[in-house]
Design a protein around this motif. Sequence first.
Motif, PDB file in Angstrom:
ATOM      1  N   SER A   1      45.698  50.951  37.767  1.00 51.07           N
ATOM      2  CA  SER A   1      46.122  52.168  37.086  1.00 51.07           C
ATOM      3  C   SER A   1      44.872  52.834  36.520  1.00 51.07           C
ATOM      4  CB  SER A   1      47.149  51.864  35.992  1.00 51.07           C
ATOM      5  OG  SER A   1      46.601  50.987  35.038  1.00 51.07           O
ATOM      6  N   GLU A   2      45.064  53.973  35.855  1.00 46.86           N
ATOM      7  CA  GLU A   2      43.917  54.696  35.302  1.00 46.86           C
ATOM      8  C   GLU A   2      44.111  54.897  33.807  1.00 46.86           C
ATOM      9  OE1 GLU A   2      43.882  58.300  37.564  1.00 46.86           O
ATOM     10  OE2 GLU A   2      42.675  57.411  39.138  1.00 46.86           O
ATOM     11  N   ALA A   3      42.989  55.019  33.099  1.00 48.41           N
ATOM     12  CA  ALA A   3      43.011  55.270  31.657  1.00 48.41           C
ATOM     13  C   ALA A   3      41.733  56.012  31.293  1.00 48.41           C
ATOM     14  CB  ALA A   3      43.103  53.960  30.888  1.00 48.41           C
ATOM     15  N   TRP A   4      41.692  56.557  30.078  1.00 52.54           N
ATOM     16  CA  TRP A   4      40.501  57.229  29.572  1.00 52.54           C
ATOM     17  C   TRP A   4      39.916  56.383  28.455  1.00 52.54           C
ATOM     18  CZ3 TRP A   4      38.249  61.294  31.850  1.00 52.54           C
ATOM     19  CH2 TRP A   4      39.001  62.025  32.760  1.00 52.54           C
ATOM     20  N   GLN A   5      38.614  56.142  28.518  1.00 50.31           N
ATOM     21  CA  GLN A   5      37.907  55.360  27.511  1.00 50.31           C
ATOM     22  C   GLN A   5      36.974  56.287  26.740  1.00 50.31           C
ATOM     23  OE1 GLN A   5      35.624  52.207  29.249  1.00 50.31           O
ATOM     24  NE2 GLN A   5      35.040  51.352  27.282  1.00 50.31           N
ATOM     25  N   SER A   6      37.074  56.267  25.417  1.00 49.44           N
ATOM     26  CA  SER A   6      36.192  57.086  24.587  1.00 49.44           C
ATOM     27  C   SER A   6      34.791  56.486  24.588  1.00 49.44           C
ATOM     28  CB  SER A   6      36.730  57.181  23.163  1.00 49.44           C
ATOM     29  OG  SER A   6      37.971  57.842  23.151  1.00 49.44           O
ATOM     30  N   VAL A   7      33.785  57.351  24.794  1.00 50.60           N
ATOM     31  CA  VAL A   7      32.411  56.899  24.911  1.00 50.60           C
ATOM     32  C   VAL A   7      31.581  57.282  23.693  1.00 50.60           C
ATOM     33  CG1 VAL A   7      30.306  57.065  26.303  1.00 50.60           C
ATOM     34  CG2 VAL A   7      32.536  57.063  27.424  1.00 50.60           C
ATOM     35  N   ASP A   8      31.719  58.538  23.231  1.00 51.67           N
ATOM     36  CA  ASP A   8      30.874  59.029  22.143  1.00 51.67           C
ATOM     37  C   ASP A   8      31.522  60.254  21.509  1.00 51.67           C
ATOM     38  OD1 ASP A   8      28.709  59.223  20.451  1.00 51.67           O
ATOM     39  OD2 ASP A   8      27.243  59.697  22.002  1.00 51.67           O
ATOM     40  N   VAL A   9      31.090  60.574  20.303  1.00 56.19           N
ATOM     41  CA  VAL A   9      31.523  61.804  19.636  1.00 56.19           C
ATOM     42  C   VAL A   9      30.355  62.780  19.682  1.00 56.19           C
ATOM     43  CG1 VAL A   9      32.294  62.853  17.478  1.00 56.19           C
ATOM     44  CG2 VAL A   9      33.128  60.593  18.133  1.00 56.19           C
ATOM     45  N   ILE A  10      30.616  63.995  20.158  1.00 61.71           N
ATOM     46  CA  ILE A  10      29.586  65.019  20.346  1.00 61.71           C
ATOM     47  C   ILE A  10      30.042  66.288  19.645  1.00 61.71           C
ATOM     48  CG2 ILE A  10      28.392  66.420  22.073  1.00 61.71           C
ATOM     49  CD1 ILE A  10      28.947  64.136  24.060  1.00 61.71           C
ATOM     50  N   ARG A  11      29.130  66.991  18.994  1.00 60.17           N
ATOM     51  CA  ARG A  11      29.452  68.277  18.374  1.00 60.17           C
ATOM     52  C   ARG A  11      29.038  69.400  19.318  1.00 60.17           C
ATOM     53  NH1 ARG A  11      31.037  67.859  13.168  1.00 60.17           N
ATOM     54  NH2 ARG A  11      30.607  65.899  12.133  1.00 60.17           N
ATOM     55  N   ASN A  12      29.923  70.397  19.480  1.00 56.42           N
ATOM     56  CA  ASN A  12      29.574  71.533  20.331  1.00 56.42           C
ATOM     57  C   ASN A  12      28.662  72.485  19.557  1.00 56.42           C
ATOM     58  OD1 ASN A  12      31.277  72.951  18.619  1.00 56.42           O
ATOM     59  ND2 ASN A  12      32.801  73.440  20.190  1.00 56.42           N
ATOM     60  N   ASN A  13      28.338  73.638  20.139  1.00 58.34           N
ATOM     61  CA  ASN A  13      27.413  74.595  19.510  1.00 58.34           C
ATOM     62  C   ASN A  13      27.906  75.116  18.165  1.00 58.34           C
ATOM     63  OD1 ASN A  13      25.678  74.324  21.643  1.00 58.34           O
ATOM     64  ND2 ASN A  13      26.465  76.092  22.751  1.00 58.34           N
ATOM     65  N   GLU A  14      29.230  75.107  17.962  1.00 61.61           N
ATOM     66  CA  GLU A  14      29.800  75.564  16.684  1.00 61.61           C
ATOM     67  C   GLU A  14      29.914  74.423  15.671  1.00 61.61           C
ATOM     68  OE1 GLU A  14      31.539  76.379  19.706  1.00 61.61           O
ATOM     69  OE2 GLU A  14      30.325  78.195  19.764  1.00 61.61           O
ATOM     70  N   GLY A  15      29.506  73.229  16.046  1.00 63.71           N
ATOM     71  CA  GLY A  15      29.575  72.081  15.148  1.00 63.71           C
ATOM     72  C   GLY A  15      30.911  71.363  15.147  1.00 63.71           C
ATOM     73  N   VAL A  16      31.814  71.727  16.060  1.00 61.63           N
ATOM     74  CA  VAL A  16      33.131  71.093  16.129  1.00 61.63           C
ATOM     75  C   VAL A  16      33.012  69.781  16.912  1.00 61.63           C
ATOM     76  CG1 VAL A  16      35.510  71.380  16.917  1.00 61.63           C
ATOM     77  CG2 VAL A  16      34.233  73.359  16.076  1.00 61.63           C
ATOM     78  N   PRO A  17      33.480  68.662  16.338  1.00 61.85           N
ATOM     79  CA  PRO A  17      33.367  67.375  17.039  1.00 61.85           C
ATOM     80  C   PRO A  17      34.324  67.278  18.223  1.00 61.85           C
ATOM     81  CG  PRO A  17      34.441  67.070  14.912  1.00 61.85           C
ATOM     82  CD  PRO A  17      34.040  68.508  14.993  1.00 61.85           C
ATOM     83  N   HIS A  18      33.809  66.773  19.328  1.00 59.45           N
ATOM     84  CA  HIS A  18      34.580  66.483  20.529  1.00 59.45           C
ATOM     85  C   HIS A  18      34.287  65.041  20.934  1.00 59.45           C
ATOM     86  CE1 HIS A  18      34.873  70.819  20.705  1.00 59.45           C
ATOM     87  NE2 HIS A  18      35.694  70.737  21.743  1.00 59.45           N
ATOM     88  N   VAL A  19      35.231  64.435  21.618  1.00 59.45           N
ATOM     89  CA  VAL A  19      35.059  63.067  22.086  1.00 59.45           C
ATOM     90  C   VAL A  19      34.765  63.102  23.580  1.00 59.45           C
ATOM     91  CG1 VAL A  19      36.157  60.809  22.345  1.00 59.45           C
ATOM     92  CG2 VAL A  19      36.607  62.181  20.316  1.00 59.45           C
ATOM     93  N   LEU A  20      33.669  62.477  23.975  1.00 53.93           N
ATOM     94  CA  LEU A  20      33.332  62.329  25.393  1.00 53.93           C
ATOM     95  C   LEU A  20      34.093  61.116  25.910  1.00 53.93           C
ATOM     96  CD1 LEU A  20      31.645  62.990  27.921  1.00 53.93           C
ATOM     97  CD2 LEU A  20      29.891  61.464  27.007  1.00 53.93           C
ATOM     98  N   GLN A  21      34.911  61.332  26.943  1.00 54.04           N
ATOM     99  CA  GLN A  21      35.693  60.247  27.514  1.00 54.04           C
ATOM    100  C   GLN A  21      35.349  60.080  28.982  1.00 54.04           C
ATOM    101  OE1 GLN A  21      39.799  61.304  26.672  1.00 54.04           O
ATOM    102  NE2 GLN A  21      39.744  60.028  24.841  1.00 54.04           N
ATOM    103  N   GLN A  22      35.456  58.835  29.455  1.00 50.71           N
ATOM    104  CA  GLN A  22      35.208  58.516  30.850  1.00 50.71           C
ATOM    105  C   GLN A  22      36.463  57.867  31.421  1.00 50.71           C
ATOM    106  OE1 GLN A  22      32.047  55.678  31.564  1.00 50.71           O
ATOM    107  NE2 GLN A  22      31.816  56.387  33.656  1.00 50.71           N
ATOM    108  N   LYS A  23      36.859  58.327  32.602  1.00 54.48           N
ATOM    109  CA  LYS A  23      38.023  57.735  33.261  1.00 54.48           C
ATOM    110  C   LYS A  23      37.630  56.362  33.797  1.00 54.48           C
ATOM    111  CE  LYS A  23      41.168  60.050  35.591  1.00 54.48           C
ATOM    112  NZ  LYS A  23      41.842  60.828  36.655  1.00 54.48           N
ATOM    113  N   VAL A  24      38.524  55.390  33.619  1.00 57.71           N
ATOM    114  CA  VAL A  24      38.297  54.042  34.136  1.00 57.71           C
ATOM    115  C   VAL A  24      39.493  53.625  34.974  1.00 57.71           C
ATOM    116  CG1 VAL A  24      36.766  53.272  32.279  1.00 57.71           C
ATOM    117  CG2 VAL A  24      39.220  52.984  32.022  1.00 57.71           C
TER     118      VAL A  24
END
Length: 61
Positions: free
Chosen positions: A3-26
């Motif tokens: 099956s497939e799932a998404w794994q959180s890798v890191d928290v990144i802020r965009n140009n406006e400073g809003v946090p986003h989570v970088l996820q990788q499909k596994v």
Amino acid sequence: MESEAWQSVDVIRNNEGVPHVLQQKVAVYTSGHTEESAGYTKPTIEHRLVPLTELTKFGGD
């Protein structure tokens, strides 16, 4: 069984400073005997950025 799932890798802020989570499909591999049996994951090349607020929402109003 696979099956497939998404794994959180890191928290990144965009140009406006809003946090986003970088996820990788596994790909998730299990032995198929039970849902709790030992298995392993294999990273794929697909990634996505998800706003942190989307992952921290809960059912309360």
